[in-house]
Design an enzyme around this catalytic site. Structure first.
Site, PDB file in Angstrom:
ATOM      1  N   ARG A  20     -47.612  81.968 -65.977  1.00  0.00           N
ATOM      2  CA  ARG A  20     -46.714  81.218 -66.865  1.00  0.00           C
ATOM      3  C   ARG A  20     -46.421  82.098 -68.070  1.00  0.00           C
ATOM      4  NH1 ARG A  20     -46.721  75.125 -69.191  1.00  0.00           N
ATOM      5  NH2 ARG A  20     -45.947  74.844 -67.094  1.00  0.00           N
TER       6      ARG A  20
ATOM      7  N   LYS B  43     -52.365  94.253 -78.062  1.00  0.00           N
ATOM      8  CA  LYS B  43     -52.437  95.684 -78.375  1.00  0.00           C
ATOM      9  C   LYS B  43     -51.160  96.414 -77.978  1.00  0.00           C
ATOM     10  CE  LYS B  43     -57.411  95.626 -77.292  1.00  0.00           C
ATOM     11  NZ  LYS B  43     -58.438  96.147 -76.362  1.00  0.00           N
TER      12      LYS B  43
ATOM     13  N   HIS C 141     -39.516  76.482 -62.539  1.00  0.00           N
ATOM     14  CA  HIS C 141     -40.878  75.982 -62.410  1.00  0.00           C
ATOM     15  C   HIS C 141     -40.994  75.405 -60.985  1.00  0.00           C
ATOM     16  CE1 HIS C 141     -44.748  74.621 -63.334  1.00  0.00           C
ATOM     17  NE2 HIS C 141     -44.535  73.882 -64.403  1.00  0.00           N
TER      18      HIS C 141
ATOM     19  N   ARG D 261     -51.624  70.458 -67.546  1.00  0.00           N
ATOM     20  CA  ARG D 261     -51.540  69.991 -66.167  1.00  0.00           C
ATOM     21  C   ARG D 261     -51.356  71.138 -65.170  1.00  0.00           C
ATOM     22  NH1 ARG D 261     -50.381  66.960 -69.600  1.00  0.00           N
ATOM     23  NH2 ARG D 261     -48.827  68.476 -70.242  1.00  0.00           N
ATOM     24  N   THR D 262     -50.414  72.024 -65.443  1.00  0.00           N
ATOM     25  CA  THR D 262     -50.139  73.080 -64.472  1.00  0.00           C
ATOM     26  C   THR D 262     -51.361  73.966 -64.278  1.00  0.00           C
ATOM     27  OG1 THR D 262     -47.801  73.063 -65.079  1.00  0.00           O
ATOM     28  CG2 THR D 262     -48.603  74.983 -63.892  1.00  0.00           C
TER      29      THR D 262
END
Length: 309
Positions: free
Chosen positions: A106, A85, A134, A56-57
């Protein structure tokens, strides 16, 4: 009110007036959230850096950017980047800032978004950092309550249920609701209580607060029932998860004692804490809540880009 080039990291960084300003802008943008028609971000590129899974986000940010006429670059898995890496997050941000006009991030580690903002010359928007914050989820939660409840935010009794220990969405929401004077009922198993630091903050700011492990204690008075998933992936010990899994489940029968206007929200995804039979009741708002993420993120993106409507 000036938001241009501002980082969006935590709802604790906002005043009530600033949050209201964002919600008002989302209201004006909502008609465009379904069909587009704006070019506020024409020639702008937004990088969406998702170091952990999201549906959703990520998709609502992508939709918001495109509805504003902008373009996106980015990734939805750290495995496809130079992180494997050994590249540091600060180096990744310094590289991406030369490609994009804003960065949405995120990350599974709490504090990652704040760190990114300290090295970035373009606005950074926190799309969730571990058990931290959030902020755009909280803004869309407040927007949902403002749109779908019959009372002002400050008059609401909000019952927050489930994983209050690891749930970043409920941490941010509790901070934000304290600005409005809403009453809170915190419902959780003992191992998943809201962190003491947040409880102390709420009490210090005069929030009327009840803690209980029994959802029945909160249902009758609630204007908003905010359900959350007990997050298996946040538990360091799987046996601890098994002790609390399935603690709460809302069914149509559960709702017989609630008020007619009570709404049910959930940041999604749900697992089994809300029976599908609830979806067709007058109380369900979680799918509408997910849509409201688009106008909210359109509002935030346009503001940090310094665009007027």
């Amino acid at each position: 009110m000036i938001f241009g080039r501002r980082h969006i990291i935590s709802t604790k960084d906002f005043s009530r007036e600033e949050i209201d300003f964002i919600l008002d802008r989302a209201e004006r943008l909502e008609p465009y959230a379904r069909k587009g028609g704006l070019d506020l971000l024409k020639d702008k590129v937004v990088a969406t850096l998702f170091f952990e899974p999201s549906t959703r986000t990520r998709l609502s940010f992508d939709t918001a950017i495109k509805r504003l006429g902008g373009d996106t670059i980015g990734f939805d898995s750290a495995e496809s980047t130079s992180v494997v890496k050994g590249e540091t997050l600060s180096d990744t941000i310094r590289i991406i800032e030369s490609y994009a006009d804003a960065i949405v991030i995120r990350h599974p580690r709490e504090g990652a978004a704040r760190m990114a903002s300290e090295v970035s010359s373009v606005p950074v928007i926190n799309a969730g950092d571990g058990a931290g914050h959030h902020p755009t989820q909280t803004l869309l939660d407040l927007y949902t309550m403002r749109k779908e409840c019959r009372k002002p935010l400050g008059d609401l009794n909000v019952a927050i249920v489930g994983d209050l220990r690891y749930g970043r969405t409920v941490h941010s929401l509790a901070y934000a609701l304290s600005l409005y004077g809403a009453s809170l009922s915190l419902v959780s198993p003992e191992p998943l209580r809201m962190p003491e630091s947040i409880i102390n903050y709420l009490r210090k700011h005069g929030v009327t607060l009840v803690e209980t492990p029994r959802i029945e204690d909160a249902l009758g008075q609630a204007d908003v029932l905010y359900m959350t998933r007990i997050q298996k992936e946040r538990f360091p010990d799987p046996s601890e998860y098994l002790r609390v899994a399935g603690s709460y489940r809302i069914t149509p029968d559960t709702l017989e004692s609630v008020g007619n206007d009570m709404i049910i929200m959930h940041p999604l995804p749900r697992v089994n804490e809300i029976d599908p039979g609830v979806d067709s009741t007058r109380h369900a708002r979680y799918f509408q809540q997910a849509f409201y993420g688009v106008p909210i993120r359109m509002a935030v993106l346009s503001l940090v880009m310094g665009k007027e409507i």
